[in-house]
Motif scaffolding. Structure first.
Motif, short mmCIF file in Angstrom:
data_model
loop_
_atom_site.label_atom_id
_atom_site.label_comp_id
_atom_site.label_asym_id
_atom_site.label_seq_id
_atom_site.Cartn_x
_atom_site.Cartn_y
_atom_site.Cartn_z
N MET B 1 1.13 -0.78 -0.44
CA MET B 1 -0.29 0.25 0.02
C MET B 1 0.43 1.33 0.11
O MET B 1 1.72 1.48 0.52
CB MET B 1 -0.33 -0.11 1.48
CG MET B 1 -1.88 -1.28 0.59
SD MET B 1 -3.18 -1.08 0.32
CE MET B 1 -3.74 0.92 1.23
N SER B 2 0.48 2.19 -0.66
CA SER B 2 1.23 3.28 -0.89
C SER B 2 0.97 4.28 0.53
O SER B 2 -0.21 4.18 0.48
CB SER B 2 0.86 4.38 -1.97
OG SER B 2 1.29 5.36 -1.82
N SER B 3 1.51 4.79 0.62
CA SER B 3 1.45 5.74 1.74
C SER B 3 1.00 7.46 1.40
O SER B 3 0.07 7.96 1.84
CB SER B 3 2.57 6.29 2.79
OG SER B 3 2.99 6.54 2.29
N LEU B 4 0.89 7.74 -0.03
CA LEU B 4 0.80 8.79 -0.45
C LEU B 4 -0.63 8.88 -0.27
O LEU B 4 -1.51 7.70 -0.44
CB LEU B 4 1.41 8.72 -2.26
CG LEU B 4 2.06 8.98 -2.02
CD1 LEU B 4 3.11 9.06 -3.47
CD2 LEU B 4 3.27 10.12 -1.20
N ARG B 24 3.00 14.46 -9.64
CA ARG B 24 3.65 13.04 -9.71
C ARG B 24 4.69 12.71 -8.77
O ARG B 24 4.95 13.86 -8.45
CB ARG B 24 3.67 13.06 -11.15
CG ARG B 24 3.84 11.92 -12.37
CD ARG B 24 3.97 12.13 -13.58
NE ARG B 24 3.08 12.29 -14.41
CZ ARG B 24 2.86 11.35 -15.07
NH1 ARG B 24 3.24 10.12 -15.06
NH2 ARG B 24 1.88 11.50 -16.14
N GLY B 25 4.79 12.07 -7.96
CA GLY B 25 5.76 10.96 -7.03
C GLY B 25 4.88 12.41 -5.46
O GLY B 25 5.43 11.69 -4.50
N ARG B 26 3.43 12.92 -5.89
CA ARG B 26 3.52 13.28 -3.86
C ARG B 26 1.96 13.00 -4.26
O ARG B 26 1.24 12.90 -3.07
CB ARG B 26 3.12 14.57 -4.39
CG ARG B 26 4.60 15.59 -4.75
CD ARG B 26 4.76 17.09 -5.41
NE ARG B 26 5.29 18.18 -5.14
CZ ARG B 26 6.32 18.67 -4.69
NH1 ARG B 26 6.13 18.21 -3.12
NH2 ARG B 26 7.01 19.23 -5.77
N ALA B 27 1.34 11.61 -5.10
CA ALA B 27 -0.11 11.59 -4.76
C ALA B 27 0.28 10.40 -5.52
O ALA B 27 0.62 10.26 -6.45
CB ALA B 27 -1.41 12.55 -5.09
N SER B 28 -1.17 9.18 -5.04
CA SER B 28 -1.25 8.32 -6.06
C SER B 28 -2.10 8.91 -6.60
O SER B 28 -3.77 8.77 -6.19
CB SER B 28 -1.43 6.89 -5.34
OG SER B 28 -1.96 6.52 -5.63
#
Lengths: 236, 236
Positions: B1-4, B24-28
């Motif tokens: 699971m991503s923590s974003l 990009r890179g800051r959120a899913s």
């Protein structure tokens, strides 16, 4: 005797003073203005000033006819007379009508001023409409050495373009600044450009605004076309 | 699971794509647009997209009501919904009317776009009108880290300022570009600023122009004041 050409600046307002600053050391200058004094330049009557090699007319359009009439009989053969009004059809007619055949004539419109060219003339533009004689070519060479872009035109095509370039810009800027304090927090890049245009012209004199809006024979037609468009857009 | 945080971008036009580049890179990320495909971002139905932590509505105002109605029942408690329309009174009303009380709401208007911010967001401005709940504060913190100037406002005061900032800028720019090829030889500094304003907005979509001119309840009054002024100036 100085070998520098003698140059008279008739009218020592903001623009006449700008010209004087840039011609220092390049010409033997004198000025003629009943209302403004210079601290160091010789100040002479217009009929004395008329004896110079080059006469730069930096007076408002409303004063031009009077100045030309007073100087006409005192100009020397081969002298060069240059005006700097913001419109060109009217000054061109007056100069051709009132000045003797033995002087050379050029109508010019420097497309800059003390506000837009505070740091020098390089890259700035001047509209240049030769009317009579070859003397203007030496002025062109000097201006090019000073970095100015000298753009050849005719009084009619100048006024046609300026009906948009100055006529609409001043109309829009005045219309916006009359709305009162304008937003400065929520702004877009395009609006900030518009505000810079407003800031550059909003302190121009009422006389200049009148010249630009009323003394250019192409201004009214251009303005009507623009107003028709935006009135139409506003109605959807 | 991503923590974003999971972020859905509804509407993948020019602005939605700009948002995606910067998140990009800051959120899913996932996107939802029946008309535009992404090469690499997951594309989902709006009712799936509604399950995200943050939902960014980057659709034209004319599509907003339909999108909100479709998503309303699928939003999770504590989700944050953000719109990015160029006017704010109408979207604020629609969001408050159509979305459940358990989601947080903020109305925003990014005062930049792909054309004015090609090199990044630093220094650019976004109008920010929180309507409901505290979730928007994390978005504010993120935007500030990205260099954006987040300017708090209300839908009414936003629309009042934008009636000038966008309403008049677009009206003037469209009116000028409709005059045909504009002078580019004999130009002044103030006119060149005006032309930069024209260049920045003249390719904006007819839908955006319609939103700015017709969907802001303050636009008509402001436009009338401006037109009265310039029609008056034109008559001298």
């Amino acid at each position: 005797m100085s070998s520098l050409p003698s140059v008279a600046i008739i009218g020592f307002g903001a623009f006449g003073q700008l010209v004087a600053r840039h011609l220092r050391g390049r010409a033997s200058l004198c000025i003629c203005d009943p209302q403004v004094r210079s601290n160091d330049l010789p100040q002479v009557d217009s009929q004395i000033a008329a004896r110079c090699d080059v006469i730069i007319l930096a007076v408002p359009l409303s004063a031009l006819r009077g100045v030309l009439s007073r100087m006409a009989d005192h100009l020397r053969p081969g002298a060069l007379v240059i005006d700097v009004c913001s419109v060109k059809i009217q000054p061109a007619r007056m100069m051709q009508e009132l000045l003797p055949d033995h002087v050379d004539l050029v109508c010019s419109h420097p497309l800059f001023g003390p506000r837009s060219a505070p740091d020098g003339l390089a890259g700035h533009r001047i509209a240049w409409c030769p009317l009579r004689g070859p003397q203007h070519l030496r002025a062109v060479a000097l201006m090019r050495r000073m970095g100015l872009r000298v753009i050849r035109s005719t009084p009619d095509s100048h006024d046609r373009e300026m009906a948009i370039v100055q006529g609409l810009t001043h109309l829009i800027a005045r219309g916006l600044s009359d709305l009162g304090p304008l937003p400065d927090r929520l702004t877009t890049a395009s609006y900030r450009h518009l505000m810079q245009a407003v800031a550059m012209v909003q302190d121009d004199s009422p006389a200049l605004l009148h010249t630009i809006l009323s003394q250019n024979p192409h201004a009214e037609t251009t303005r009507s076309q623009f107003l028709d468009r935006i009135n139409g857009l506003a109605q959807g």
